[in-house]
Scaffold this motif. Structure first.
Motif, PDB file in Angstrom:
ATOM      1  N   ARG A   1       0.829  -1.213   0.000  1.00 50.63           N
ATOM      2  CA  ARG A   1       0.000   0.000   0.000  1.00 50.63           C
ATOM      3  C   ARG A   1       0.858   1.256   0.000  1.00 50.63           C
ATOM      4  NH1 ARG A   1      -3.366  -2.453   3.825  1.00 50.63           N
ATOM      5  NH2 ARG A   1      -2.530  -1.128   5.481  1.00 50.63           N
ATOM      6  N   LEU A   2       1.992   1.179   0.702  1.00 51.21           N
ATOM      7  CA  LEU A   2       2.856   2.354   0.791  1.00 51.21           C
ATOM      8  C   LEU A   2       3.509   2.708  -0.550  1.00 51.21           C
ATOM      9  CD1 LEU A   2       4.735   1.820   4.192  1.00 51.21           C
ATOM     10  CD2 LEU A   2       2.952   3.492   3.704  1.00 51.21           C
ATOM     11  N   ILE A   3       3.819   1.688  -1.344  1.00 53.47           N
ATOM     12  CA  ILE A   3       4.618   1.945  -2.547  1.00 53.47           C
ATOM     13  C   ILE A   3       3.855   1.817  -3.859  1.00 53.47           C
ATOM     14  CG2 ILE A   3       6.693   1.179  -1.330  1.00 53.47           C
ATOM     15  CD1 ILE A   3       6.618  -1.395  -2.918  1.00 53.47           C
ATOM     16  N   GLN A   4       2.666   1.217  -3.835  1.00 50.48           N
ATOM     17  CA  GLN A   4       2.023   0.871  -5.102  1.00 50.48           C
ATOM     18  C   GLN A   4       1.656   2.078  -5.962  1.00 50.48           C
ATOM     19  OE1 GLN A   4      -1.506  -1.372  -4.206  1.00 50.48           O
ATOM     20  NE2 GLN A   4      -2.451   0.255  -3.007  1.00 50.48           N
ATOM     21  N   ASP A   5       1.304   3.209  -5.345  1.00 54.42           N
ATOM     22  CA  ASP A   5       0.909   4.393  -6.123  1.00 54.42           C
ATOM     23  C   ASP A   5       1.994   5.458  -6.167  1.00 54.42           C
ATOM     24  OD1 ASP A   5      -1.619   3.300  -6.670  1.00 54.42           O
ATOM     25  OD2 ASP A   5      -2.396   4.011  -4.738  1.00 54.42           O
ATOM     26  N   VAL A   6       3.174   5.114  -5.659  1.00 55.03           N
ATOM     27  CA  VAL A   6       4.258   6.105  -5.566  1.00 55.03           C
ATOM     28  C   VAL A   6       5.310   5.895  -6.644  1.00 55.03           C
ATOM     29  CG1 VAL A   6       6.098   7.016  -4.095  1.00 55.03           C
ATOM     30  CG2 VAL A   6       3.886   6.364  -3.084  1.00 55.03           C
ATOM     31  N   PHE A   7       5.657   4.645  -6.913  1.00 47.79           N
ATOM     32  CA  PHE A   7       6.770   4.365  -7.813  1.00 47.79           C
ATOM     33  C   PHE A   7       6.287   3.824  -9.147  1.00 47.79           C
ATOM     34  CE2 PHE A   7       8.497   3.592  -3.473  1.00 47.79           C
ATOM     35  CZ  PHE A   7       9.316   4.725  -3.421  1.00 47.79           C
TER      36      PHE A   7
ATOM     37  N   ALA B   1      11.712  -8.075 -16.422  1.00 48.91           N
ATOM     38  CA  ALA B   1      10.865  -7.458 -17.449  1.00 48.91           C
ATOM     39  C   ALA B   1       9.385  -7.736 -17.218  1.00 48.91           C
ATOM     40  CB  ALA B   1      11.279  -7.977 -18.822  1.00 48.91           C
ATOM     41  N   SER B   2       9.087  -8.816 -16.455  1.00 44.96           N
ATOM     42  CA  SER B   2       7.688  -9.186 -16.239  1.00 44.96           C
ATOM     43  C   SER B   2       7.036  -8.413 -15.105  1.00 44.96           C
ATOM     44  CB  SER B   2       7.586 -10.687 -15.949  1.00 44.96           C
ATOM     45  OG  SER B   2       8.145 -10.991 -14.674  1.00 44.96           O
ATOM     46  N   VAL B   3       7.830  -7.734 -14.272  1.00 42.76           N
ATOM     47  CA  VAL B   3       7.287  -7.003 -13.125  1.00 42.76           C
ATOM     48  C   VAL B   3       6.582  -5.734 -13.587  1.00 42.76           C
ATOM     49  CG1 VAL B   3       7.891  -5.679 -11.062  1.00 42.76           C
ATOM     50  CG2 VAL B   3       8.937  -7.915 -11.459  1.00 42.76           C
ATOM     51  N   THR B   4       5.326  -5.596 -13.178  1.00 44.67           N
ATOM     52  CA  THR B   4       4.551  -4.401 -13.548  1.00 44.67           C
ATOM     53  C   THR B   4       3.872  -3.756 -12.351  1.00 44.67           C
ATOM     54  OG1 THR B   4       2.612  -5.770 -14.034  1.00 44.67           O
ATOM     55  CG2 THR B   4       4.110  -5.264 -15.877  1.00 44.67           C
ATOM     56  N   LYS B   5       3.864  -4.454 -11.191  1.00 49.21           N
ATOM     57  CA  LYS B   5       3.204  -3.884 -10.017  1.00 49.21           C
ATOM     58  C   LYS B   5       3.900  -4.355  -8.737  1.00 49.21           C
ATOM     59  CE  LYS B   5      -0.302  -7.514 -10.506  1.00 49.21           C
ATOM     60  NZ  LYS B   5      -1.743  -7.787 -10.689  1.00 49.21           N
ATOM     61  N   ALA B   6       3.645  -3.643  -7.654  1.00 53.73           N
ATOM     62  CA  ALA B   6       4.350  -3.879  -6.393  1.00 53.73           C
ATOM     63  C   ALA B   6       4.104  -5.284  -5.844  1.00 53.73           C
ATOM     64  CB  ALA B   6       3.935  -2.837  -5.360  1.00 53.73           C
ATOM     65  N   SER B   7       2.930  -5.825  -6.056  1.00 61.02           N
ATOM     66  CA  SER B   7       2.595  -7.131  -5.497  1.00 61.02           C
ATOM     67  C   SER B   7       3.432  -8.263  -6.081  1.00 61.02           C
ATOM     68  CB  SER B   7       1.107  -7.433  -5.708  1.00 61.02           C
ATOM     69  OG  SER B   7       0.798  -7.456  -7.081  1.00 61.02           O
ATOM     70  N   GLN B   8       4.153  -8.004  -7.167  1.00 62.11           N
ATOM     71  CA  GLN B   8       4.989  -9.033  -7.784  1.00 62.11           C
ATOM     72  C   GLN B   8       6.392  -9.084  -7.193  1.00 62.11           C
ATOM     73  OE1 GLN B   8       4.074  -7.378 -11.835  1.00 62.11           O
ATOM     74  NE2 GLN B   8       3.762  -9.549 -12.365  1.00 62.11           N
ATOM     75  N   LEU B   9       6.720  -8.116  -6.353  1.00 63.58           N
ATOM     76  CA  LEU B   9       8.068  -8.047  -5.788  1.00 63.58           C
ATOM     77  C   LEU B   9       8.222  -8.989  -4.601  1.00 63.58           C
ATOM     78  CD1 LEU B   9       8.729  -4.186  -5.818  1.00 63.58           C
ATOM     79  CD2 LEU B   9       9.368  -5.884  -7.545  1.00 63.58           C
TER      80      LEU B   9
END
Length: 348
Positions: A244-250, A268-276
């Motif tokens: 929640r802290l980073i998803q709309d910031v970076f 290359a497949s990473v597009t959102k914070a939940s994938q990290l």
């Protein structure tokens, strides 16, 4: 090397088979739980000394004794070895290597309840003795035994009540005795859970000497699984708070920059914070420019130090061993979750 370990090595070299508790063995290596790194280190030291433990120190209760023997001595009884599910094409299941044991299963004998002294009565004892013992120890049932290996049945408030409801006269324990369910201490904890829930309790028989070593109740299981599940729930909450802290910031480039350059396909497949991964979250917070972008009025170094402690604890918890999680570890997770919640509120 710790003096106690040297003493054990000497005893084995002279033909003796000393025993020590698992907790004591861990203490020699500065540990309180069987964490992944600790287990690897102890296994390496035992192998280097030409020693093994019986049973394997990862497959028994933390306060139970293990016997130290020469590495080429007879292995633990076959029934104590967990079974690995066969891969497609295999002829069948095969015994696990001792070093793999802790990664595959959790045995009944790892529970404290499976290692408690069993309070019992004899079938010919007066019924009043059983009633008094159950009241004194706040037990719902007792073992009915004629010897440490001879389990004849059980007596419980339920069995007493059912007999009295039929106006049966109860004089001896045998008048209210019911069949007792038992499991081996080498059985998988997860496999016997259904039996415990259905029967409300089971007696535990040692696979090594056939003695009755404990009784596991549905209450014991619920307490055990609560202790195992709570840290997972806390970690899940922390990961959701971080997202929640980073998803709309970076932007996507910042997220991908935290990924390992040696895995370009995943990067290359990473597009959102939940994938990290958790480690990748940590790398995002460690960069000064990212921290500034978050706008927190907080110390980045202190935050990252706390986050690193949580990361280490997370790796240990994912080992999923039924050793008790210390209160201090729970507090570490709760404290960091509170910090994330407060930063989220301030940022909002």
């Amino acid at each position: 090397m710790i003096a106690e370990f040297e003493e054990v090595k000497k005893d084995v070299a002279e033909g003796r088979e000393p025993s020590r508790s698992v907790r004591e063995l861990l203490r020699w290596f500065g540990a309180r739980r069987r964490r992944a790194g600790v287990v690897e280190r102890i296994e390496a030291e035992l192998e280097a000394a030409g020693l093994c433990t019986d049973p394997h120190f990862t497959t028994t209760w933390i306060d139970a004794p293990v016997v130290f023997r020469k590495l080429d001595a007879a292995a633990p009884a076959p029934e104590a070895a967990p079974v690995v599910a066969p891969e497609p094409g295999d002829d069948g299941a095969k015994p696990a290597k001792p070093s793999d044991v802790a990664d595959m299963t959790h045995l009944v004998r790892m529970l404290e309840a499976a290692n408690r002294e069993v309070i019992s009565v004899n079938p010919q004892d007066p019924i009043e003795r059983a009633v008094t013992l159950m009241l004194a120890y706040d037990f719902s049932q007792l073992a009915v035994m004629t010897g440490p290996r001879d389990l004849k049945g059980a007596i419980s408030w339920k069995s007493i009540g059912s007999r009295l409801s039929q106006r049966n006269e109860l004089k001896q324990v045998s008048d209210a005795m019911e069949q007792a369910a038992e499991v081996s201490d080498a059985d998988s904890l997860f496999e016997v859970t259904k039996t415990v829930i259905q029967r409300e309790y089971v007696f535990v028989r040692a696979s090594a000497d056939r003695r009755i070593t404990g009784i596991v109740t549905a209450t014991d299981l619920s307490e055990q699984f609560q202790g195992l599940s709570e840290p997972f729930l806390l970690l899940g909450r922390i990961e959701n708070q971080i997202r929640r802290l980073i998803q709309d910031v970076f932007d996507v480039d910042t997220l991908r920059a935290a990924c390992d350059d040696n895995d370009p396909e995943r990067k290359a497949s990473v597009t959102k914070a939940s994938q990290l991964t958790f480690g990748e979250y940590q790398r995002i917070f460690e960069r000064e420019e990212n921290w500034a972008q978050l706008g927190f009025v907080a110390c980045r170094k202190t935050f990252c130090k706390e986050l690193d402690e949580v990361r280490k604890l997370r790796n240990e918890i994912m080992y999923f061993h039924p050793d008790v999680i210390e209160d201090g570890d729970f507090e570490q997770l709760r404290r960091f979750s509170r910090l994330l919640e407060q930063l989220d509120q301030l940022a909002g």
